[in-house]
Design a protein around this motif. Structure first.
Motif, short mmCIF file in Angstrom:
data_model
loop_
_atom_site.label_atom_id
_atom_site.label_comp_id
_atom_site.label_asym_id
_atom_site.label_seq_id
_atom_site.Cartn_x
_atom_site.Cartn_y
_atom_site.Cartn_z
N GLY A 290 0.81 -1.22 0.00
CA GLY A 290 0.00 0.00 0.00
C GLY A 290 0.84 1.27 0.00
N HIS A 291 1.84 1.30 0.86
CA HIS A 291 2.68 2.51 0.94
C HIS A 291 3.57 2.66 -0.31
N THR A 292 4.05 1.54 -0.83
CA THR A 292 4.89 1.62 -2.03
C THR A 292 4.07 2.09 -3.23
N LEU A 293 2.82 1.64 -3.30
CA LEU A 293 1.97 2.07 -4.41
C LEU A 293 1.75 3.57 -4.35
N VAL A 294 1.59 4.12 -3.17
CA VAL A 294 1.42 5.57 -3.03
C VAL A 294 2.69 6.28 -3.52
N LEU A 296 4.94 5.18 -5.64
CA LEU A 296 5.09 5.05 -7.09
C LEU A 296 4.06 5.91 -7.82
N ALA A 297 2.87 5.99 -7.25
CA ALA A 297 1.83 6.82 -7.88
C ALA A 297 2.24 8.28 -7.92
N GLY A 298 3.07 8.66 -6.95
CA GLY A 298 3.57 10.04 -6.93
C GLY A 298 4.54 10.31 -8.06
N GLN A 299 5.15 9.22 -8.57
CA GLN A 299 6.15 9.39 -9.65
C GLN A 299 5.54 9.09 -11.02
N SER A 315 -4.89 -2.90 1.97
CA SER A 315 -4.15 -1.64 2.18
C SER A 315 -4.20 -0.73 0.96
N MET A 316 -5.17 -0.97 0.08
CA MET A 316 -5.40 0.00 -1.01
C MET A 316 -5.91 1.31 -0.40
N LYS A 317 -6.31 1.25 0.83
CA LYS A 317 -6.84 2.46 1.51
C LYS A 317 -5.83 3.59 1.48
N TYR A 318 -4.54 3.26 1.49
CA TYR A 318 -3.53 4.33 1.49
C TYR A 318 -3.57 5.13 0.19
N LEU A 319 -3.74 4.42 -0.95
CA LEU A 319 -3.84 5.14 -2.22
C LEU A 319 -5.15 5.90 -2.27
N MET A 320 -6.21 5.32 -1.71
CA MET A 320 -7.52 5.99 -1.68
C MET A 320 -7.44 7.27 -0.89
N GLU A 420 11.98 -7.27 -1.82
CA GLU A 420 11.73 -7.77 -3.18
C GLU A 420 10.36 -7.33 -3.66
N LEU A 421 9.39 -7.24 -2.74
CA LEU A 421 8.04 -6.79 -3.13
C LEU A 421 8.10 -5.35 -3.64
N ARG A 422 8.82 -4.51 -2.92
CA ARG A 422 8.94 -3.12 -3.36
C ARG A 422 9.59 -3.03 -4.74
N ASN A 423 10.64 -3.81 -4.93
CA ASN A 423 11.33 -3.77 -6.23
C ASN A 423 10.48 -4.35 -7.35
N ALA A 424 9.65 -5.34 -7.02
CA ALA A 424 8.75 -5.91 -8.03
C ALA A 424 7.71 -4.87 -8.46
N LEU A 425 7.16 -4.16 -7.48
CA LEU A 425 6.15 -3.13 -7.78
C LEU A 425 6.78 -2.02 -8.62
N TYR A 426 8.00 -1.65 -8.27
CA TYR A 426 8.71 -0.61 -9.03
C TYR A 426 8.98 -1.08 -10.46
N THR A 427 9.44 -2.32 -10.59
CA THR A 427 9.80 -2.84 -11.91
C THR A 427 8.61 -2.88 -12.85
N VAL A 428 7.47 -3.36 -12.35
CA VAL A 428 6.33 -3.55 -13.27
C VAL A 428 5.77 -2.21 -13.74
N GLN A 429 5.96 -1.16 -12.95
CA GLN A 429 5.39 0.12 -13.40
C GLN A 429 6.32 0.84 -14.37
N LEU A 430 7.49 0.24 -14.60
CA LEU A 430 8.36 0.77 -15.65
C LEU A 430 7.81 0.40 -17.02
N GLY A 431 6.89 -0.61 -17.01
CA GLY A 431 6.29 -1.05 -18.27
C GLY A 431 6.83 -2.41 -18.66
N VAL A 432 5.96 -3.41 -18.61
CA VAL A 432 6.42 -4.77 -18.94
C VAL A 432 5.67 -5.31 -20.16
N GLY A 433 4.82 -4.49 -20.74
CA GLY A 433 4.22 -4.86 -22.03
C GLY A 433 3.11 -5.87 -21.96
#
Ligand SMILES: Cc1ncc(C[n+]2csc(CCOP(=O)(O)OP(=O)(O)O)c2C)c(N)n1
Ligand SMILES: CC(=O)[C@@H](O)[C@H](O)COP(=O)(O)O
Ligand SMILES: [Mg+2]
Length: 590
Positions: A290-294, A296-299, A315-320, A420-433
């Motif tokens: 939840g916190h990592t998504l917030v 990344l959403a800022g970037q 924990s989607m509540k944090y982005l909400m 690893e979860l944080r890095n996975a979330l970061y990686t996928v938002q770079l665009g994986v097609g």
């Protein structure tokens, strides 16, 4: 002596004079609070239907009359009144009562529940079967909540029921909340109905389902009168009740989200009992998500978030909270959530669709037909992957690797820990097609270094944790932490190499080709069903590469795993530290 002590089955309840029922309700509520305060479980929903439960078993001839509880998390009073009072202290404990109705637990549980919105379909099936078998007297009653009736499946059943003359009584238990506050147009409609200011036709009457109510779901005389009246009526009908989730415990009424499943609390004061801090235990995976998504959403302005009625649980509540215009709670509507995400992705957004592994099962065709077939970039955040514990077989997230791995275009990542979860979330938002699922468990792992820069994960590549050895252990997900702790304790640690696969799909075929020709044996370890899991993927890959090497696959056996603590359940699967140590030592002798 308590009235409750004399009730070993519903017919004992029906022998009571009705003026004693309010006293029984007090006793039943106190008993639920007493047991759940120590044994934990779903408190709020069960407190909210104490009077309804008594009235239903008083008016109807259960178990001959069929009573199905939607979701079933509110059925603690039902279990206590139907021969399970003396075992109720075993609720959700290993070997004890399930937290949900179960057919093999009692004749009073004609249908097992746990996933929401199934009760109307099941009950309509029972009603049509009764009619076909010439049993025209049997009553069929479903209790379904205001959030559960908003789900697609419930509407499918209403649509069908409305053109039958099936003997079906739907009790709509409307407390204006799911786990989190209910959402959607139906919520607003029901609110209008409760206020009495509906200018339009009644929704249910328009579907040929006779509507009664709204009435106070805590007023026993009113409930008894309404149910007795409806009992004698033919065809599909619906009684709209207004209740309070957590009724009878002040804190549960005031903080209905927390007291949905509060953990331990003081039964006299209602105050929560704080859990002991576990040394070295970091934040929950869901909160890291939840916190990592917030962050990344800022970037990344294309990021949006979707949850299906689980803002708090996921924990989607944090982005909400941070970006309300970019986060959507669609209610209990996993199928809609997935195809909503697909639609957003066609327009260039990057949806993070957070749905528990087990609940995504409900949207399988949408994942295939609407997302993967069109190769749309949707990120499925599969929380509660692996064995979840006390919620048991309806909630374990053990099938997602099998059910997603076979879908073309789909990628599947299983981070070993929170970093690893944080890095996975970061990686996928770079665009994986294309579509990707990231699976992570209920619970916590080590604290990530929140200031450490994100590190992109090389796509499809495993990582070497311990090189060398004649036996290569390939772990996927958090069990890799257990493996890393066990190898040094084996009789010959040097014999083992350890690799974190990171991906169930795509697999690191280059690594498998190397290990398959340099090692004596491979061992795969996963918190997923062995049938179709990552072990199967490794075997398929080696076969495709023409490599023949012994492979030992460790994971969840081909059974529905019962409820219990996660520790005990992993121990039973041989996937705890001792179990893995024994199995690795045994391999040294082979
Ligand atoms: C398919 C599915 N999605 C999500 C859940 C998680 N869940 C359990 S209870 C609940 C809320 C149910 O609300 P409601 O139907 O209003 O019943 P109440 O708890 O208010 O009695 C949710 C979303 C579930 N059990 N099944
Ligand atoms: C009854 C139900 O389906 C939910 O309350 C579920 O039990 C939530 O699970 P978590 O407690 O893992 O969020
Ligand atoms: Mg509700």
């Amino acid at each position: 002596m308590k009235l409750l002590d004399h009730i070993g089955a519903a017919e004992d309840l029906r022998k009571l004079p009705r003026e004693q029922l309010p006293r029984l309700a007090r006793e039943l509520r106190e008993f639920i609070i007493e047991v759940v305060s120590v044994k934990e479980g779903h408190l709020g929903a069960s407190l909210g239907v104490v009077e309804l439960t008594i009235a239903l078993h008083y008016v109807f001839n259960t178990p001959e009359d069929r009573l199905v509880w939607d979701v079933g998390h509110q059925a603690y009073g039902h279990k206590i009144l139907t021969g399970r009072r003396e075992r109720f202290h075993t609720i959700r404990q290993k070997g004890g009562l399930s937290g949900f109705p179960k057919r093999d637990e009692s004749l009073y549980d004609p249908f097992g529940t746990g996933h929401s919105s199934t009760s109307l379909s099941a009950l309509l099936g029972m009603a049509l079967a009764a009619r076909q078998k010439g049993n025209h007297d049997r009553q069929h009653i479903a209790v379904i909540g205001d959030a559960s009736i908003a789900s697609g499946m419930a509407f499918e059943a209403l649509n069908h029921a409305g053109e039958t003359d099936a003997n079906l009584l739907i009790i709509l238990n409307d407390n204006a909340i799911g786990i989190d506050p209910s959402v959607g147009a139906l919520k607003h409609y029901l609110t209008e109905v409760k206020k009495g200011d509906v200018s339009r036709e009644n929704l249910f009457e328009c579907l040929n389902i006779r509507y009664s109510g709204p009435v106070d779901g805590h007023d026993l005389p009113v409930l008894l009168g309404e149910l007795e009246k409806l009992k004698g009526q033919p065809g599909p009908r619906l009684l709209h009740l207004v209740t309070t989730k957590g009724k009878g415990l002040r804190q549960a009424e005031e903080d209905q989200v927390v007291y949905h499943a509060p953990g331990r609390f003081d039964r006299l004061t209602g105050e929560l009992v704080r859990r002991e801090a576990v040394p070295g235990q970091g934040p929950k995976y869901q909160d890291v998500f939840g916190h990592t998504l917030v962050e990344l959403a800022g970037q990344n302005p294309d990021i949006v978030g979707i949850t299906a009625a689980m803002p708090t649980g996921s924990s989607m509540k944090y982005l909400m909270e941070a970006y309300p215009e970019r986060a959507f709670d669609v209610g209990i509507a996993e199928q809609h959530a997935v195809t909503l995400a697909a639609g957003m992705a066609t327009e260039g957004l990057l949806p993070f669709c957070a749905i528990y592994s087990t609940f995504l099962q409900r949207a399988y065709d949408q994942v295939i037909h609407d997302v993967a077939l069109q190769n749309l970039p949707v990120v499925f955040c599969l929380d509660r992957a692996g064995l979840v514990g006390q919620d048991g077989p309806t909630h374990h997230g053990v099938f997602d690797i099998a059910y997603l791995r076979c879908v073309p275009n789909m990628a599947l990542i299983a981070p070993m820990d929170n970093v690893e979860l944080r890095n996975a979330l970061y990686t996928v938002q770079l665009g994986v097609g294309g579509p990707v699922a990231i699976r992570y468990p209920r619970g916590s792992s080590r604290e990530p270094n929140w200031q450490r820069p994100f590190e992109p994960i090389p796509w499809g590549e495993a990582r070497t944790l311990t090189a060398g050895g004649r036996i290569a252990v390939l772990s996927l997900g958090p069990l890799g932490q257990t493996v890393a702790g066990v190898i040094p304790k084996t009789r010959d640690p040097e014999a083992f190499g350890h690799y974190d696969l990171r991906f169930a799909k795509p697999l690191d075929e280059a690594l498998l080709a190397r290990l398959g020709t340099t090692c004596e044996r491979l061992v795969t370890v996963e918190d997923s069903a062995l049938a179709g899991g990552v072990g199967s993927a490794v075997l398929e890959c080696l076969s495709r590469l023409g490599i023949s090497i012994p492979v030992t696959c460790l994971g969840i056996s081909d059974n529905f795993v019962p409820h219990g603590t996660p520790e005990a359940l992993y121990r039973d699967q041989g996937l705890d530290g001792e179990g893995l140590l024994n199995q690795l030592n045994e391999l040294l002798d082979e």
